[in-house]
Write an enzyme that holds these catalytic residues in place. Structure first.
Site, PDB file in Angstrom:
ATOM      1  N   ASP A  85      36.093  37.188  45.128  1.00 42.06           N
ATOM      2  CA  ASP A  85      37.327  36.929  45.871  1.00 42.06           C
ATOM      3  C   ASP A  85      37.299  37.617  47.231  1.00 42.06           C
ATOM      4  OD1 ASP A  85      38.806  35.233  44.261  1.00 42.06           O
ATOM      5  OD2 ASP A  85      39.810  36.834  43.182  1.00 42.06           O
ATOM      6  N   LEU A  86      36.919  38.881  47.238  1.00 44.16           N
ATOM      7  CA  LEU A  86      36.928  39.648  48.481  1.00 44.16           C
ATOM      8  C   LEU A  86      35.928  39.081  49.483  1.00 44.16           C
ATOM      9  CD1 LEU A  86      37.178  43.238  46.970  1.00 44.16           C
ATOM     10  CD2 LEU A  86      38.995  41.938  48.064  1.00 44.16           C
TER      11      LEU A  86
END
Length: 413
Positions: free
Chosen positions: A186-187
């Site tokens: 996600d990051l």
């Protein structure tokens, strides 16, 4: 086009309409906000971003009582204005369309094709605003056999190969695949989205053309394999898990000390000899089985247990002090209390405090970006749900108090 602070920050001339939630999208838009863009976060009335309730822990108010603001939400939403609009209604859709006309970028992470039924897809909005930068984040992208699947970081870490590389070796205690301790896919997707949006804006500034950005978590995870992916493509052999050890260097791993663990990264024979000499194991320094790195790799199963016993004779700090003085690469494995008390982290001001309307102030992790001419500016704490709805509708769309009240009465906002 947004003009506030445009000469003081890198992106102060931009307005970003943020229709994302959870982590990948909000991480991107927080980057843009840190760099000065006006980011308007659009959320569902009454409920908002899912992560507002992903706790505990929750932020405490000035009386010491828990609020409804989860720490998870706080991590990815500073610097934004929050408006609450029901985009499932025609009136809500009309508001979003008007906001798009006043924005440079729209970023969303709805399921593939879901915004089309609301008239908020790129094909529709680009006709109204041809220079719009529109970024979609999904689990698997806008095409391919998995396009309609929901994508979650944990699943993508498994599907994209990361968990095949992370975790203790098979056959060892605790062996098996492990996800990373943070939602790393996600990051990284948020970081790639930031780069893509800035590239698209540069193209727009040169040509006047907007464009569509299709970002998929699975694509990002495969790209993140980096040298491991290249190793596989070159050799057609799947790498195995090595836990905290290294397949080609010994000793290059964690070791237990008398009061914790340390990392030893002895990249050459001299560093190895200094390491065991400091540990008062001169015999290991002179043992012909361990004289060179290839030999140490060959005899890993004999050497590593001996080093583990040796490391337990000193404390973590005693080892680090002695090894650093000798030029042997090493480091602690800090818990987060130790991280935020580390003098280097303090010197780099990686913790900040921002004023908060409920808590008084909120502690946050700072941006790592350091720009000499247009430094990051922290405009405000992560907003409460709908905190700026009326102000944005009034200031950007010039709605009257009566029009705003009518929208409230209909529960559109």
């Amino acid at each position: 086009m947004h003009t506030t602070n445009q000469h003081k920050t890198s992106l102060g001339h931009l307005r970003v309409l943020d229709l994302t939630r959870v982590l990948a999208g909000p991480w991107c838009t927080q980057n843009l906000a840190d760099l000065g863009a006006e980011v308007i976060k659009v959320e569902r009335p009454d409920q908002g971003d899912d992560t507002r309730s992903w706790g505990p822990p929750y932020l405490k108010n000035q009386d010491g009582n828990e609020t409804s603001e989860a720490a998870y939400y706080l991590a990815a939403n500073r610097g934004k204005q929050a408006i609450a609009i029901d985009i499932a209604t025609p009136e809500g859709q009309a508001l979003i369309i008007e906001l798009v006309k006043h924005s440079d970028v729209l970023i969303e992470n709805f399921k593939c094709g879901q915004l089309k039924k609301y008239g908020l897809d790129y094909a529709t909005l680009s006709k109204l605003k041809p220079d719009l930068i529109y970024c979609s984040i999904t689990g698997f992208g806008q095409d391919g056999p998995y396009a309609n699947r929901a994508g979650y970081d944990f699943i993508i870490q498994g599907m994209g190969g990361l968990m095949s590389l992370t975790g203790e070796r098979d056959g060892m205690p605790g062996g098996g695949p492990q996800k990373a301790g943070i939602a790393i896919t996600d990051l990284m997707t948020g970081m790639y989205a930031t780069v893509a949006i800035l590239a698209a804006l540069t193209h727009r500034d040169r040509t006047g053309e907007g464009q569509y950005i299709d970002l998929a978590l699975l694509d990002v995870q495969v790209a993140m394999l980096a040298n491991m992916g290249s190793n596989y493509l070159t050799s057609q052999s799947s790498p195995q898990r090595w836990g905290n050890a290294h397949p080609n260097i010994v000793p290059y791993q964690t070791f237990p000390t008398a009061d914790g663990h340390i990392i030893i990264a002895a990249g050459n024979d001299m560093q190895y000899k200094k390491f065991v000499t400091i540990g008062e194991r001169h015999d290991l320094a002179n043992d012909p089985r361990f004289a060179t790195n290839p030999l140490r790799v060959q005899h890993r199963e004999i050497l590593v247990p001996l080093l583990e016993v040796m490391c337990k004779t000193k404390t973590k700090q005693a080892w680090i002090s002695a090894l650093e003085a000798a030029g042997v690469p090493c480091g602690p494995i800090n818990n987060l209390d130790e991280v935020f008390r580390d003098p280097q982290v303090i010197a780099r001001e990686m913790q900040i405090q921002l004023d908060h309307p409920i808590a008084g102030s909120v502690p946050l992790v700072a941006s790592p970006l350091r720009l000499s001419k247009t430094p990051v500016q922290y405009h405000q704490a992560p907003p409460t749900l709908g905190q700026h709805t009326q102000a944005c509708l009034r200031n950007i769309l010039n709605l009257s108090d009566e029009e705003i009240h009518a929208l409230q009465t209909k529960r559109i906002i």
